[in-house]
Design a protein around this motif. Structure first.
Motif, PDB file in Angstrom:
ATOM      1  N   GLY A  29       0.796  -1.231   0.000  1.00 20.50           N
ATOM      2  CA  GLY A  29       0.000   0.000   0.000  1.00 20.50           C
ATOM      3  C   GLY A  29       0.818   1.266   0.000  1.00 20.50           C
ATOM      4  O   GLY A  29       0.276   2.361  -0.199  1.00 20.50           O
ATOM      5  N   THR A  32       0.601   3.462  -3.257  1.00 19.16           N
ATOM      6  CA  THR A  32      -0.643   4.233  -3.354  1.00 19.16           C
ATOM      7  C   THR A  32      -0.598   5.456  -2.449  1.00 19.16           C
ATOM      8  O   THR A  32      -0.971   6.569  -2.848  1.00 19.16           O
ATOM      9  CB  THR A  32      -1.848   3.360  -2.964  1.00 19.16           C
ATOM     10  OG1 THR A  32      -1.882   2.199  -3.776  1.00 19.16           O
ATOM     11  CG2 THR A  32      -3.154   4.133  -3.117  1.00 19.16           C
ATOM     12  N   LEU A  33      -0.136   5.265  -1.223  1.00 20.87           N
ATOM     13  CA  LEU A  33      -0.100   6.363  -0.261  1.00 20.87           C
ATOM     14  C   LEU A  33       0.886   7.446  -0.683  1.00 20.87           C
ATOM     15  O   LEU A  33       0.668   8.631  -0.417  1.00 20.87           O
ATOM     16  CB  LEU A  33       0.264   5.818   1.126  1.00 20.87           C
ATOM     17  CG  LEU A  33      -0.803   4.908   1.754  1.00 20.87           C
ATOM     18  CD1 LEU A  33      -0.259   4.222   3.000  1.00 20.87           C
ATOM     19  CD2 LEU A  33      -2.058   5.705   2.099  1.00 20.87           C
ATOM     20  N   THR A  36      -0.774   9.348  -3.711  1.00 21.96           N
ATOM     21  CA  THR A  36      -1.887  10.190  -3.267  1.00 21.96           C
ATOM     22  C   THR A  36      -1.439  11.215  -2.230  1.00 21.96           C
ATOM     23  O   THR A  36      -2.276  11.900  -1.631  1.00 21.96           O
ATOM     24  CB  THR A  36      -3.023   9.328  -2.681  1.00 21.96           C
ATOM     25  OG1 THR A  36      -2.503   8.506  -1.621  1.00 21.96           O
ATOM     26  CG2 THR A  36      -3.630   8.436  -3.746  1.00 21.96           C
ATOM     27  N   GLN A  38      -0.296  10.973   0.726  1.00 24.94           N
ATOM     28  CA  GLN A  38      -0.579  10.733   2.141  1.00 24.94           C
ATOM     29  C   GLN A  38       0.702  10.391   2.903  1.00 24.94           C
ATOM     30  O   GLN A  38       0.734  10.479   4.129  1.00 24.94           O
ATOM     31  CB  GLN A  38      -1.613   9.623   2.292  1.00 24.94           C
ATOM     32  CG  GLN A  38      -2.973   9.984   1.709  1.00 24.94           C
ATOM     33  CD  GLN A  38      -3.966   8.845   1.826  1.00 24.94           C
ATOM     34  OE1 GLN A  38      -4.471   8.554   2.909  1.00 24.94           O
ATOM     35  NE2 GLN A  38      -4.255   8.182   0.703  1.00 24.94           N
ATOM     36  N   ILE A 214      -4.472   1.846   5.371  1.00 25.09           N
ATOM     37  CA  ILE A 214      -3.517   1.060   4.588  1.00 25.09           C
ATOM     38  C   ILE A 214      -4.246   0.019   3.745  1.00 25.09           C
ATOM     39  O   ILE A 214      -3.888  -0.225   2.582  1.00 25.09           O
ATOM     40  CB  ILE A 214      -2.482   0.398   5.514  1.00 25.09           C
ATOM     41  CG1 ILE A 214      -1.651   1.484   6.221  1.00 25.09           C
ATOM     42  CG2 ILE A 214      -1.565  -0.540   4.729  1.00 25.09           C
ATOM     43  CD1 ILE A 214      -0.721   0.954   7.294  1.00 25.09           C
ATOM     44  N   ALA A 217      -5.652   1.663   0.768  1.00 27.63           N
ATOM     45  CA  ALA A 217      -4.572   1.966  -0.176  1.00 27.63           C
ATOM     46  C   ALA A 217      -4.202   0.730  -0.982  1.00 27.63           C
ATOM     47  O   ALA A 217      -3.960   0.801  -2.193  1.00 27.63           O
ATOM     48  CB  ALA A 217      -3.360   2.492   0.585  1.00 27.63           C
ATOM     49  N   GLN A 218      -4.156  -0.428  -0.331  1.00 20.40           N
ATOM     50  CA  GLN A 218      -3.846  -1.669  -1.045  1.00 20.40           C
ATOM     51  C   GLN A 218      -4.939  -2.004  -2.054  1.00 20.40           C
ATOM     52  O   GLN A 218      -4.651  -2.431  -3.177  1.00 20.40           O
ATOM     53  CB  GLN A 218      -3.672  -2.814  -0.049  1.00 20.40           C
ATOM     54  CG  GLN A 218      -2.424  -2.695   0.801  1.00 20.40           C
ATOM     55  CD  GLN A 218      -2.181  -3.919   1.660  1.00 20.40           C
ATOM     56  OE1 GLN A 218      -2.970  -4.846   1.676  1.00 20.40           O
ATOM     57  NE2 GLN A 218      -1.081  -3.916   2.391  1.00 20.40           N
ATOM     58  N   HIS A 221      -4.677   0.086  -5.244  1.00 22.01           N
ATOM     59  CA  HIS A 221      -3.404   0.065  -5.963  1.00 22.01           C
ATOM     60  C   HIS A 221      -3.578  -0.228  -7.450  1.00 22.01           C
ATOM     61  O   HIS A 221      -2.896   0.362  -8.296  1.00 22.01           O
ATOM     62  CB  HIS A 221      -2.464  -0.969  -5.330  1.00 22.01           C
ATOM     63  CG  HIS A 221      -1.103  -1.007  -5.951  1.00 22.01           C
ATOM     64  ND1 HIS A 221      -0.757  -1.941  -6.901  1.00 22.01           N
ATOM     65  CD2 HIS A 221      -0.008  -0.224  -5.775  1.00 22.01           C
ATOM     66  CE1 HIS A 221       0.496  -1.735  -7.275  1.00 22.01           C
ATOM     67  NE2 HIS A 221       0.977  -0.710  -6.606  1.00 22.01           N
TER      68      HIS A 221
END
Length: 231
Positions: A29, A32-33, A36, A38, A214, A217-218, A221
């Motif tokens: 994840g 992705t974070l 984005t 984060q 998290i 986020a996964q 993805h």
């Protein structure tokens, strides 16, 4: 060569990112974070790793690993299968299950060639036939026993490999540099110790996780326009 030195060398071998289990393809994840925004700096990454260790990897993957190790010590294949089943039930995200299975298969293949053992041969056959899922932490627990490590060293090798793999991912994603990665690794020592204590305190039916951001986020993805990692 003394047994103690041999065990230490095996510990380093299993926990080294050089060991080809496929974990270098995983970001859990993080990608992705980062995309984005984060996770933007060292402190964000440290919190991400702390949450993963204490709220997910410890009380799920680590617990399954330890009980698979104990099953392997007692030549109790049903205990190993049970650990695999319980961990699968805790792994709700499809992509995470898929990458965990692929990593488990890769680890089985390398370990069988490196430390030939009947249990590994049987597990390889059962994974191929679909009788067990063969998730990576479960296989790692068995491999630790086969390679001659005690339960504590097997857990620590797994946790160290997990953290260094994610720090390597963070470097590839340009969140941190190599020097900052070493600083974070040192900062995580108390969290690794706490995670170890969580692992040895839980039974299989006490496994739990709580990392909603998290997890999301996964799950998101595969929607990213560009991806370096498998999850």
């Amino acid at each position: 060569m003394s047994v103690n030195i041999s065990q230490k060398l095996t510990l380093m071998q299993l926990s080294d990112s050089f060991f080809p289990s496929g974990s270098f393809t995983l970001s859990h994840g993080l990608e992705t974070l980062v995309q984005t925004e984060q996770i933007q700096n060292t402190q964000d990454l440290l919190i991400f790793l702390q949450l993963l260790l204490r709220n997910k990897i410890g009380p799920t993957d680590g617990v399954a690993l330890l009980h698979a190790y104990r099953g392997s010590v007692n030549n109790d294949l049903d205990k190993i299968r049970q650990a695999d089943t319980y961990l699968l039930a805790q792994t709700l995200i499809e992509k995470t299950r898929e990458t965990g299975r692929k990593s488990g298969r890769a680890l089985l293949m390398i370990a069988t060639q490196t430390w030939p053992d009947l249990q590994l041969t049987i597990l390889t056959q059962e994974v191929a036939q679909g009788h067990i899922y063969g998730l990576h932490p479960v296989i790692f627990g068995v491999v630790g026993r086969v390679a001659g490590l005690n339960d504590a060293d097997t857990i620590l090798a797994f946790l160290h490999g997990f953290v260094t793999g994610l720090l390597g991912a963070a470097i590839r994603l340009s969140v941190i540099g190599h020097r900052q990665a070493q600083q974070i690794l040192q900062q995580l020592v108390p969290d690794l110790e706490a995670t170890y204590q969580i692992i040895i305190s839980l039974n299989l039916d006490q496994m739990w996780s709580c990392t909603p951001v998290i997890d999301l986020a996964q799950m998101g993805h595969n929607k990213l326009s560009r991806r370096l990692f498998a999850n």
